[in-house]
Design an enzyme around this catalytic site. Structure first.
Site, mmCIF file in Angstrom:
data_model
loop_
_atom_site.group_PDB
_atom_site.id
_atom_site.type_symbol
_atom_site.label_atom_id
_atom_site.label_comp_id
_atom_site.label_asym_id
_atom_site.label_seq_id
_atom_site.Cartn_x
_atom_site.Cartn_y
_atom_site.Cartn_z
ATOM 1 N N CYS A 123 21.278 75.651 -22.420
ATOM 2 C CA CYS A 123 21.800 75.877 -21.101
ATOM 3 C C CYS A 123 23.093 76.615 -21.357
ATOM 4 O O CYS A 123 23.270 77.429 -21.837
ATOM 5 C CB CYS A 123 21.852 74.727 -20.251
ATOM 6 N N HIS A 218 16.769 72.914 -19.944
ATOM 7 C CA HIS A 218 17.212 71.630 -20.694
ATOM 8 C C HIS A 218 15.884 70.972 -21.195
ATOM 9 O O HIS A 218 15.041 70.285 -20.527
ATOM 10 C CB HIS A 218 17.790 70.652 -19.634
ATOM 11 N N GLU A 220 15.521 68.562 -23.313
ATOM 12 C CA GLU A 220 15.865 66.931 -23.361
ATOM 13 C C GLU A 220 15.416 66.342 -22.020
ATOM 14 O O GLU A 220 14.755 65.213 -22.120
ATOM 15 C CB GLU A 220 17.073 66.809 -23.468
#
Length: 244
Positions: A123, A218, A220
């Site tokens: 990002c 993202h 994650e």
């Protein structure tokens, strides 16, 4: 040696992955402002077999600080100050600009790439690398119908890229939270993924001698349940381990 004596197997050391910390104005559990990283991000590196280590944003000799690490993860965060990419004005939507954070992240990106350290940029991290290499950003993508905040959308990944090899797919559902995007590409960068609206969602640099890939989303957020997302962290740690 007494044959009855058994040796305890030696577990290989986890590759050390540096993650620049982010400044947080409020952290109630700690009672003070803090330097933090997202738990999901740290856990994804740990699952991959890496040892994540937050590093303090500070001026000074960044190259010597990075030398002890096996890889770098440039995480998400607030916006870069538009002056870093030559913008004359500042859009009203630009938020959480921090001069020290900007200077540190930009230097980490430049030094890590020059040193050939494996780098995964997420990002803001993607935007930092693009700007560090002379690229520019679109300061704001538009209103709710255009921005990619709190959105999960399909991303097309270019075949044959490091990103495709890391994720194992040519299309993925990306968890996005950004209102800015790449405008002009930095020197040497190529696009490895795009959203349906043309937004650059992945960058690589074929001319580098180290492993590097960057995503605008993202991973994650979904890595705990999506092998394609976790594959990015696995690839970073694998590249870090392979340096030795």
């Amino acid at each position: 040696m007494d044959p009855a004596v058994t040796r305890t197997p030696v577990t290989p050391a986890r590759p050390l992955i540096a993650v620049p910390a982010r400044f947080s104005a409020t952290t109630s559990a700690l009672r003070y402002a803090a330097e933090v990283n997202a738990r999901a991000l740290i856990e994804a590196v740990w699952r991959a077999g890496g040892e994540p280590a937050s590093i303090h944003p500070a001026s000074g000799d960044v190259a010597s600080r990075l030398a002890r690490f096996d890889g770098i993860l440039l995480p998400g965060g607030g916006d870069l100050a538009p002056r870093h990419y030559g913008a004359r004005g500042v859009h009203a939507s630009v938020y959480d600009v921090d001069d020290l954070q900007d200077a540190f992240d930009l230097e980490v990106a430049r030094r890590a790439l020059d040193m050939g350290l494996p780098v995964l940029a997420v990002c803001r991290g993607l935007q930092v690398v693009n700007v560090a290499l002379g690229g520019t950003l679109e300061q704001d993508m538009g209103g709710p119908e255009r921005e990619h905040r709190h959105v999960v959308h399909p991303v097309a990944i270019r075949p044959g890229t490091l990103l495709e090899r890391a994720t194992g797919v040519e299309k993925t559902e990306a968890s996005c939270y950004h209102h800015q995007r790449v405008d002009r590409l930095g020197a040497g960068l190529t696009v490895s993924a795009r959203a349906a609206d043309g937004t650059v969602e992945g960058l690589e640099h074929p001319g580098l001698h180290g492993w590097f890939t960057a995503v605008q989303w993202h991973p994650e957020d979904t890595a705990h349940e999506d092998p394609a997302a976790q594959g990015l962290f696995d690839a970073l740690v694998r590249a870090a381990r392979d340096r030795h």
